[in-house]
Design an enzyme around this catalytic site. Sequence first.
Site, PDB file in Angstrom:
ATOM      1  N   SER A 121       4.777  -1.222   4.288  1.00 28.32           N
ATOM      2  CA  SER A 121       4.984  -2.598   4.744  1.00 28.32           C
ATOM      3  C   SER A 121       5.095  -3.537   3.553  1.00 28.32           C
ATOM      4  O   SER A 121       4.284  -3.471   2.631  1.00 28.32           O
ATOM      5  CB  SER A 121       3.806  -3.056   5.606  1.00 28.32           C
ATOM      6  OG  SER A 121       3.592  -2.150   6.653  1.00 28.32           O
ATOM      7  N   GLN A 165       0.837  -1.205   0.000  1.00 26.86           N
ATOM      8  CA  GLN A 165       0.000   0.000   0.000  1.00 26.86           C
ATOM      9  C   GLN A 165       0.866   1.247   0.000  1.00 26.86           C
ATOM     10  O   GLN A 165       1.529   1.545   1.000  1.00 26.86           O
ATOM     11  CB  GLN A 165      -0.872  -0.038   1.258  1.00 26.86           C
ATOM     12  CG  GLN A 165      -1.798   1.138   1.425  1.00 26.86           C
ATOM     13  CD  GLN A 165      -2.430   1.161   2.814  1.00 26.86           C
ATOM     14  OE1 GLN A 165      -1.871   0.600   3.753  1.00 26.86           O
ATOM     15  NE2 GLN A 165      -3.566   1.787   2.946  1.00 26.86           N
ATOM     16  N   GLU A 183      -9.289  -1.894   5.793  1.00 28.08           N
ATOM     17  CA  GLU A 183      -8.030  -2.073   6.510  1.00 28.08           C
ATOM     18  C   GLU A 183      -8.289  -2.223   7.999  1.00 28.08           C
ATOM     19  O   GLU A 183      -7.729  -3.080   8.667  1.00 28.08           O
ATOM     20  CB  GLU A 183      -7.135  -0.858   6.252  1.00 28.08           C
ATOM     21  CG  GLU A 183      -5.848  -0.837   7.083  1.00 28.08           C
ATOM     22  CD  GLU A 183      -4.860   0.215   6.608  1.00 28.08           C
ATOM     23  OE1 GLU A 183      -5.295   1.246   6.075  1.00 28.08           O
ATOM     24  OE2 GLU A 183      -3.653  -0.013   6.766  1.00 28.08           O
ATOM     25  N   SER A 227       0.958   6.427   2.638  1.00 29.47           N
ATOM     26  CA  SER A 227       1.590   7.435   3.496  1.00 29.47           C
ATOM     27  C   SER A 227       2.817   8.061   2.854  1.00 29.47           C
ATOM     28  O   SER A 227       3.544   7.412   2.107  1.00 29.47           O
ATOM     29  CB  SER A 227       2.023   6.800   4.814  1.00 29.47           C
ATOM     30  OG  SER A 227       0.953   6.162   5.431  1.00 29.47           O
ATOM     31  N   GLU A 248      -5.548   7.781  17.779  1.00 27.07           N
ATOM     32  CA  GLU A 248      -6.127   9.116  17.978  1.00 27.07           C
ATOM     33  C   GLU A 248      -7.086   9.445  16.835  1.00 27.07           C
ATOM     34  O   GLU A 248      -8.185   9.952  17.047  1.00 27.07           O
ATOM     35  CB  GLU A 248      -5.018  10.178  18.049  1.00 27.07           C
ATOM     36  CG  GLU A 248      -4.137  10.084  19.288  1.00 27.07           C
ATOM     37  CD  GLU A 248      -3.161   8.917  19.243  1.00 27.07           C
ATOM     38  OE1 GLU A 248      -2.830   8.458  18.128  1.00 27.07           O
ATOM     39  OE2 GLU A 248      -2.746   8.455  20.315  1.00 27.07           O
TER      40      GLU A 248
HETATM   41  C1  LIG Z   1       4.337  -0.633  11.425  1.00 31.48           C
HETATM   42  C2  LIG Z   1       3.764   0.332  10.457  1.00 31.48           C
HETATM   43  C3  LIG Z   1       3.386  -0.086   9.192  1.00 31.48           C
HETATM   44  C4  LIG Z   1       2.863   0.808   8.269  1.00 31.48           C
HETATM   45  N1  LIG Z   1       2.539   0.356   7.022  1.00 31.48           N
HETATM   46  C5  LIG Z   1       2.089   1.231   6.094  1.00 31.48           C
HETATM   47  C6  LIG Z   1       1.836   0.811   4.752  1.00 31.48           C
HETATM   48  O1  LIG Z   1       2.010  -0.353   4.409  1.00 31.48           O
HETATM   49  N2  LIG Z   1       1.428   1.715   3.850  1.00 31.48           N
HETATM   50  C7  LIG Z   1       1.223   3.011   4.181  1.00 31.48           C
HETATM   51  O2  LIG Z   1       0.804   3.770   3.315  1.00 31.48           O
HETATM   52  N3  LIG Z   1       1.457   3.468   5.441  1.00 31.48           N
HETATM   53  C8  LIG Z   1       1.892   2.611   6.405  1.00 31.48           C
HETATM   54  N4  LIG Z   1       2.156   3.054   7.687  1.00 31.48           N
HETATM   55  C9  LIG Z   1       2.026   4.491   7.981  1.00 31.48           C
HETATM   56  C10 LIG Z   1       0.870   4.853   8.884  1.00 31.48           C
HETATM   57  O3  LIG Z   1      -0.333   4.742   8.195  1.00 31.48           O
HETATM   58  C11 LIG Z   1       1.127   6.279   9.415  1.00 31.48           C
HETATM   59  O4  LIG Z   1       2.278   6.240  10.221  1.00 31.48           O
HETATM   60  C12 LIG Z   1      -0.039   6.816  10.212  1.00 31.48           C
HETATM   61  O5  LIG Z   1      -1.129   7.061   9.383  1.00 31.48           O
HETATM   62  C13 LIG Z   1       0.286   8.073  11.011  1.00 31.48           C
HETATM   63  O6  LIG Z   1       0.907   9.054  10.268  1.00 31.48           O
HETATM   64  P1  LIG Z   1       2.226   9.780  10.809  1.00 31.48           P
HETATM   65  O7  LIG Z   1       3.175   8.729  11.178  1.00 31.48           O
HETATM   66  O8  LIG Z   1       2.644  10.770   9.800  1.00 31.48           O
HETATM   67  O9  LIG Z   1       1.795  10.523  12.128  1.00 31.48           O
HETATM   68  P2  LIG Z   1       1.228  12.003  12.260  1.00 31.48           P
HETATM   69  O10 LIG Z   1       0.050  12.122  11.384  1.00 31.48           O
HETATM   70  O11 LIG Z   1       2.336  12.963  12.112  1.00 31.48           O
HETATM   71  O12 LIG Z   1       0.708  12.012  13.756  1.00 31.48           O
HETATM   72  C14 LIG Z   1       1.497  12.375  14.874  1.00 31.48           C
HETATM   73  C15 LIG Z   1       0.639  12.199  16.114  1.00 31.48           C
HETATM   74  O13 LIG Z   1      -0.419  13.140  16.070  1.00 31.48           O
HETATM   75  C16 LIG Z   1      -1.668  12.495  16.210  1.00 31.48           C
HETATM   76  N5  LIG Z   1      -2.702  13.179  15.439  1.00 31.48           N
HETATM   77  C17 LIG Z   1      -2.658  13.484  14.126  1.00 31.48           C
HETATM   78  N6  LIG Z   1      -3.803  14.070  13.745  1.00 31.48           N
HETATM   79  C18 LIG Z   1      -4.593  14.120  14.836  1.00 31.48           C
HETATM   80  C19 LIG Z   1      -5.899  14.607  15.085  1.00 31.48           C
HETATM   81  N7  LIG Z   1      -6.637  15.156  14.142  1.00 31.48           N
HETATM   82  N8  LIG Z   1      -6.393  14.499  16.343  1.00 31.48           N
HETATM   83  C20 LIG Z   1      -5.656  13.943  17.325  1.00 31.48           C
HETATM   84  N9  LIG Z   1      -4.411  13.467  17.146  1.00 31.48           N
HETATM   85  C21 LIG Z   1      -3.884  13.551  15.912  1.00 31.48           C
HETATM   86  C22 LIG Z   1      -1.428  11.110  15.688  1.00 31.48           C
HETATM   87  O14 LIG Z   1      -2.376  10.190  16.185  1.00 31.48           O
HETATM   88  C23 LIG Z   1      -0.032  10.824  16.175  1.00 31.48           C
HETATM   89  O15 LIG Z   1      -0.063  10.363  17.467  1.00 31.48           O
HETATM   90  C24 LIG Z   1       2.686   2.165   8.623  1.00 31.48           C
HETATM   91  C25 LIG Z   1       3.050   2.599   9.892  1.00 31.48           C
HETATM   92  C26 LIG Z   1       3.583   1.703  10.811  1.00 31.48           C
HETATM   93  C27 LIG Z   1       3.976   2.197  12.157  1.00 31.48           C
END
Ligand SMILES: Cc1cc2nc3c(=O)[nH]c(=O)nc-3n(C[C@H](O)[C@H](O)[C@H](O)COP(=O)(O)OP(=O)(O)OC[C@H]3O[C@@H](n4cnc5c(N)ncnc54)[C@H](O)[C@@H]3O)c2cc1C
Lengths: 394, 357
Positions: free
Chosen positions: A148, A112, A231, A115, A364
Amino acid sequence: MTDAAELKRRTAELLAAHPPASTDRLDFLKARFDAGLAWVHYPEGLGGLNAPRSLQAVVDAELEAAGAPDNDPRRNGIGLGMAAPTILKYGTEEQKQRYLRPLWVGEEIWCQLFSEPGAGSDLAALGTRAVRQDDGDWVVNGQKVWTSGAHNSRWAILIARTDPDVPKHAGITYFICDMADPGVDVRPLRQITGEAEFNEVFLTDVRIPDDRRLGEVGDGWRVAQTTLNNERVAIGGMRLPREGGMIGPVSRTWRERPELRTQDLHQRLLKLWVDSEVARLTAERLRQQLVAGQPGPEGAGMKLGFARLNQEISGLEVELRGEEGLLYDDWTMRRPELVDFTGRDAGYRYLRSKGNSIEGGTSEVLLNIVAERVLGLPAEPRTDKDVAWKDLAR
Amino acid sequence: MSDLLYSEEEEALRAAVRDLLADHCDAPGVIARTESDTPHDLAAWKALADGMGLAGLLVPEDKGGQGASHREAAVVLEELGRAVAPVPYLTSAVVATEALLACDADDLLAELASGRRIGALAVALNIAPGGAYKVVRHEGGALHGELTAVADVQAADVLLVPADDGGLYAVDASAVTVTPQIPFDLTRPLATVTLDGTRGRLLGDAETAVHRALRAGAGLLASEQLGLADWTLTETVRYLKERKQFNRPVGGFQALKHRLAQLWLEVVNLRAAARNAADALATGEDTDVAVAVAQAYAASVAVHAAEEALQLHAGIGMTWEHPVHLYLKRAKADSIAYGTAGAHRARLAELVDLQAP
Ligand SMILES: Cc1cc2nc3c(=O)[nH]c(=O)nc-3n(C[C@H](O)[C@H](O)[C@H](O)COP(=O)(O)OP(=O)(O)OC[C@H]3O[C@@H](n4cnc5c(N)ncnc54)[C@H](O)[C@@H]3O)c2cc1C
């Protein structure tokens, strides 16, 4: 209407024509798909029989009893859980014919590409660009992250920006990306567990023919909702026997290792055991409710619950193990094929489960979804709804 | 009532240690070191011990130390926790040193105090003060046996080994076999120690020395946990002010603000409890209760703070490149080190007469 008796008859027929003991694994799986017994709620010709989703269990039980091979669903979680339902809903007839069978049998693994470094929770802010060429093809440039299994994948579901001049949700289009194409560069991204289970993916002038577009141009956000809702169910809603989840290993450790027991841990363990059993029942109830419908925001609730449980239980298990809890099994950097929660030790489970509340939408963000879409509470004020994507601050 | 504040001198000490660690122990350096074959940062150790004389804080001046107290050592540990520094300070300058203070071994004490040699108490890291620990066999004047999960032995020159005759023996590290184990916390390495007819020098009574050492270790570990929790909170707040999603800093979402405010409250509580334990160790008043309270409280705060830091850093927090995993692993290992919170609660139940049903 296909009922349980009819499914049993068809399953028996499949087994008679392709005895598992003497049939090649892949041949058996293909025959199963062609018999409509892969996912019975899918249409005929696409691995199903238009039967109620709940009857899949009947088929699975018969096949398991007969020692039939399964399609190793853990290896292709994104394909089975997310790409398939999206292709089913938005794909053209040719796309469904081309992708679903090799996906289901596990010949082709999916990942996928959603992100990006700057677009995580706010996925719709993504900046990977897809530009239409004169011949109708698309050329894609950008960077994806935390992907992933990209290193094992044949195909990817990809969302990219096709129109920067409209508000962010409106300018996105959904594609199927060939991971073997020139310009797709997959680089391992090591994680907290020591392994590189996810990756960074750089897309440089990747050419995607228009027949790999899924849904209409500019409609990618709506298509992606189908993927994301599925998902959450895929992550949170596996069917489990009692003690089938994270609570299993720690319960076994407790039974086998009386010397580790303390009163304090006993109370905590029992609380988590009850929580696990209740979460299992809730997932089962959700499944019964879904029967043939598409999952809605309820899936978020399941994912939330399992993430918390996985983390609390594995955290308790590390502590329970005392001296062993101070140790780890293996920090070697490798690129695994799947997340091996049960094959590794408690420390691995503890660290990997930290991702459960991040991957597929953070807890969150899921709580916001429950609050807004299930409970109907007002959304936070938004400053980005009516602004063209290109004018947003970054 | 104990003094729960920091003196000016203590703040000056903190500033000096923090400066030194900023030069020596930056996060990328610590991450790289965890995968090298020298897991300890001996340059940082030398600067702390030799340069600043901090290895001898707990040792009286007439025995070659600084004649300071647990209060100052606690400040050093706060800073070491903030940096997840891979130096054997807690194990050598606190735990081994305390064991020697209970014995008659002034020469060794002076060597440890000067930082010229590093000591390690050969007791598994998870043992609580008062808990049962493994001993080696004393036979015909030599020691035999195997001890596991001993912290920081790879850096140690001398091991303090409890034996089945009730004695604590000093053994030269070169005379034993040290086999590294794979630690959960890569910044505090663990090893198995095998003695096979090794000669040791009798220092004194093991039970008294080990108890004193582990009590000081548990009490001052709370300060390391405080430093760790404080760093993760500060760093997470900083990141969330910067990180934008939905066209605004994510730290502006009330759901996150309240959680961080709640965490701050926990850290404030931990600061008081850790300070109280350090002061009680220094004065000798109410020490057992102060240490048990601090350890019954500290682990949940440090682990919670590190877990929140990871969750709120989200995707990048799950990567090896980002240091938050070092803190999570240290916090989790610290929650087992010198006894779990549950073990300390059980001890407290005896001390304050609140027995289990
Ligand atoms: C093990 C793992 C596998 C993954 N696999 C994939 C994959 O295969 N394909 C893919 O596309 N992505 C993948 N991801 C990415 C994942 O979808 C993102 O990490 C996730 O959506 C969060 O985005 P970010 O890391 O940019 O955090 P951010 O969006 O920067 O968030 C930072 C913090 O702020 C909080 N926050 C953000 N917005 C709000 C809000 N409106 N209200 C309250 N709190 C908020 C979040 O919850 C988080 O705690 C994977 C991530 C992990 C850890």
